[in-house]
Design an enzyme around this catalytic site. Structure first.
Site, PDB file in Angstrom:
ATOM      1  N   ARG A 182       0.852  -1.194   0.000  1.00 58.73           N
ATOM      2  CA  ARG A 182       0.000   0.000   0.000  1.00 58.73           C
ATOM      3  C   ARG A 182       0.886   1.242   0.000  1.00 58.73           C
ATOM      4  NH1 ARG A 182      -3.494  -2.829  -1.435  1.00 58.73           N
ATOM      5  NH2 ARG A 182      -5.451  -3.350  -0.398  1.00 58.73           N
ATOM      6  N   HIS A 230      -1.211   0.338  -9.787  1.00 65.53           N
ATOM      7  CA  HIS A 230      -1.898  -0.602  -8.877  1.00 65.53           C
ATOM      8  C   HIS A 230      -2.488  -1.787  -9.664  1.00 65.53           C
ATOM      9  CE1 HIS A 230      -3.982  -0.897  -4.706  1.00 65.53           C
ATOM     10  NE2 HIS A 230      -3.800  -2.101  -5.221  1.00 65.53           N
TER      11      HIS A 230
HETATM   12  P1  NAP Z   1      -1.625 -11.743   4.867  1.00 71.01           P
HETATM   13  O1  NAP Z   1      -1.848 -13.156   4.443  1.00 71.01           O
HETATM   14  O2  NAP Z   1      -2.457 -11.190   5.980  1.00 71.01           O
HETATM   15  O3  NAP Z   1      -0.074 -11.612   5.239  1.00 71.01           O
HETATM   16  C1  NAP Z   1       0.453 -10.500   5.897  1.00 71.01           C
HETATM   17  C2  NAP Z   1       1.860 -10.819   6.380  1.00 71.01           C
HETATM   18  O4  NAP Z   1       2.403  -9.638   6.999  1.00 71.01           O
HETATM   19  C3  NAP Z   1       1.900 -11.917   7.446  1.00 71.01           C
HETATM   20  O5  NAP Z   1       3.024 -12.724   7.236  1.00 71.01           O
HETATM   21  C4  NAP Z   1       2.034 -11.143   8.765  1.00 71.01           C
HETATM   22  O6  NAP Z   1       2.708 -11.864   9.768  1.00 71.01           O
HETATM   23  C5  NAP Z   1       2.879  -9.970   8.295  1.00 71.01           C
HETATM   24  N1  NAP Z   1       2.716  -8.821   9.202  1.00 71.01           N
HETATM   25  C6  NAP Z   1       1.602  -8.094   9.453  1.00 71.01           C
HETATM   26  N2  NAP Z   1       1.847  -7.138  10.368  1.00 71.01           N
HETATM   27  C7  NAP Z   1       3.154  -7.267  10.695  1.00 71.01           C
HETATM   28  C8  NAP Z   1       4.015  -6.578  11.584  1.00 71.01           C
HETATM   29  N3  NAP Z   1       3.574  -5.553  12.353  1.00 71.01           N
HETATM   30  N4  NAP Z   1       5.297  -6.988  11.680  1.00 71.01           N
HETATM   31  C9  NAP Z   1       5.761  -8.038  10.948  1.00 71.01           C
HETATM   32  N5  NAP Z   1       4.990  -8.734  10.070  1.00 71.01           N
HETATM   33  C10 NAP Z   1       3.715  -8.348   9.958  1.00 71.01           C
HETATM   34  O7  NAP Z   1      -1.808 -10.739   3.631  1.00 71.01           O
HETATM   35  P2  NAP Z   1      -1.690 -11.075   2.059  1.00 71.01           P
HETATM   36  O8  NAP Z   1      -2.941 -11.701   1.572  1.00 71.01           O
HETATM   37  O9  NAP Z   1      -0.399 -11.774   1.833  1.00 71.01           O
HETATM   38  O10 NAP Z   1      -1.642  -9.580   1.458  1.00 71.01           O
HETATM   39  C11 NAP Z   1      -0.620  -8.668   1.827  1.00 71.01           C
HETATM   40  C12 NAP Z   1      -0.923  -7.277   1.297  1.00 71.01           C
HETATM   41  O11 NAP Z   1      -0.657  -7.210  -0.111  1.00 71.01           O
HETATM   42  C13 NAP Z   1      -2.379  -6.825   1.387  1.00 71.01           C
HETATM   43  O12 NAP Z   1      -2.689  -6.365   2.693  1.00 71.01           O
HETATM   44  C14 NAP Z   1      -2.439  -5.711   0.361  1.00 71.01           C
HETATM   45  O13 NAP Z   1      -2.151  -4.473   0.976  1.00 71.01           O
HETATM   46  C15 NAP Z   1      -1.338  -6.072  -0.637  1.00 71.01           C
HETATM   47  N6  NAP Z   1      -1.858  -6.395  -1.988  1.00 71.01           N
HETATM   48  C16 NAP Z   1      -1.566  -5.562  -3.017  1.00 71.01           C
HETATM   49  C17 NAP Z   1      -2.020  -5.834  -4.315  1.00 71.01           C
HETATM   50  C18 NAP Z   1      -1.634  -4.992  -5.509  1.00 71.01           C
HETATM   51  O14 NAP Z   1      -2.180  -5.161  -6.599  1.00 71.01           O
HETATM   52  N7  NAP Z   1      -0.678  -4.119  -5.387  1.00 71.01           N
HETATM   53  C19 NAP Z   1      -2.812  -6.986  -4.535  1.00 71.01           C
HETATM   54  C20 NAP Z   1      -3.095  -7.813  -3.458  1.00 71.01           C
HETATM   55  C21 NAP Z   1      -2.604  -7.513  -2.169  1.00 71.01           C
HETATM   56  P3  NAP Z   1       1.991 -13.077  10.581  1.00 71.01           P
HETATM   57  O15 NAP Z   1       1.592 -14.089   9.547  1.00 71.01           O
HETATM   58  O16 NAP Z   1       3.061 -13.587  11.469  1.00 71.01           O
HETATM   59  O17 NAP Z   1       0.807 -12.500  11.285  1.00 71.01           O
END
Ligand code: NAP
Length: 267
Positions: A182, A230
């Site tokens: 983001r 994006h």
């Molecule tokens: P997810 O499954 O919730 O994974 C988030 C990861 O971040 C987890 O490994 C979590 O650790 C870690 N995390 C969260 N807070 C943290 C902190 N304070 N310190 C250290 N690690 C932390 O999310 P996802 O589905 O992979 O998606 C990730 C992000 O990608 C989305 O939130 C979105 O913003 C972005 N995204 C962007 C696009 C685009 O087109 N650009 C498309 C899709 C997604 P734990 O597992 O240990 O809790």
């Protein structure tokens, strides 16, 4: 079913039973101070989305590693400029901030190229071929060993602004940054300063504080920045609709909803 509903809109719907995000991130919902906390918020988790993101990240890691931008510039100048790759793949360390549903697939797709892979998350992970770093205490070591940093964190109060001058200073000289999470993760001025000082060698930005990225924003013309609108991974409407239908059926059968967001954690 939405991505970024208008603030305070959801609280005007008294019979709401569940809210479905059509994106993996739910920061657009949790930015609403009046989000009805008793209503489960379900995020979009789908293999196709993670695979699209992996394609985008693999492509940009390879473009950087293979010095393709230098060859583009040489072509523009009409120059035949051969160069050896400065490092073997295992000497290039790719660090993924956020080793979740998407980050772990990105790591898996990078593995066959032989890069050294590292991941940082809140809790320790077991992903084949990836060295796992967990929590704030292990972030400095992770950063000191990362040549190409990919941000795939959710946007929460803990991660907002995490891509800042202090973090960039902990990366080795000439590190490269890819932000596909983001815009709110990045302190724009700090990135520009780290690029202009020569500490960072370049960046790929797919997400921004304001989208569309406004005309005149310095990222549009910065020679070390690649801007994409994006599009790293886009939810397919048909797939999202099916995901909602499946979840509603699950609710009607009295089963537990999948991928419900922990509102306290914010992701
Ligand atoms: P997810 O499954 O919730 O994974 C988030 C990861 O971040 C987890 O490994 C979590 O650790 C870690 N995390 C969260 N807070 C943290 C902190 N304070 N310190 C250290 N690690 C932390 O999310 P996802 O589905 O992979 O998606 C990730 C992000 O990608 C989305 O939130 C979105 O913003 C972005 N995204 C962007 C696009 C685009 O087109 N650009 C498309 C899709 C997604 P734990 O597992 O240990 O809790």
């Amino acid at each position: 079913m939405s991505f970024r509903p208008k603030p305070r809109y959801l609280k005007t719907l008294p019979n709401l039973k569940a809210v479905f995000s059509i994106g993996a991130g739910v920061d657009g919902f949790l930015a609403d101070p009046d989000y009805p906390k008793h209503v489960p918020l379900v995020r979009f988790v789908e293999k196709g989305l993670a695979e699209e993101m992996a394609q985008f990240c693999v492509m940009h890691v390879l473009i950087h590693y293979r010095m393709q931008r230098d060859f583009d510039r040489a072509q523009a100048a009409g120059k035949w400029r051969q160069a050896l790759l400065p490092k073997r793949p295992h000497e290039t360390r790719v660090g993924i901030l956020g080793l979740g549903e998407i980050g772990s697939v990105v790591a898996e797709r990078l593995r066959p190229f032989g890069f050294t892979l590292l991941g940082w998350s809140r809790t320790r992970k077991q992903v084949e071929g990836v060295e796992s770093f967990a929590g704030d205490d292990e972030l400095p070591v992770f950063l000191s060993r990362t040549d190409i940093l990919i941000c795939l964190l959710p946007l929460t109060p803990q991660t907002r602004g995490i891509l800042n001058a202090k973090l960039f200073a902990q990366l080795p000289k000439d590190a490269f940054v890819i932000n596909v999470a983001r815009g709110g993760h990045l302190v724009d001025a700090d990135l520009i300063a780290a690029l202009d000082s020569g500490h960072l060698s370049g960046a790929v930005l797919d997400v921004f504080h304001q989208e569309p990225l406004p005309e005149g924003n310095p990222f549009w013309v910065h020679p070390k920045v690649t801007v994409t609108p994006h599009i790293a991974a886009i939810t397919e409407p048909r797939v999202a609709a099916q995901h909602v239908v499946d979840n509603i059926r699950r609710m009607e059968r009295g089963e537990k909803l999948e991928n419900v967001v922990d509102l306290k954690r914010g992701y």
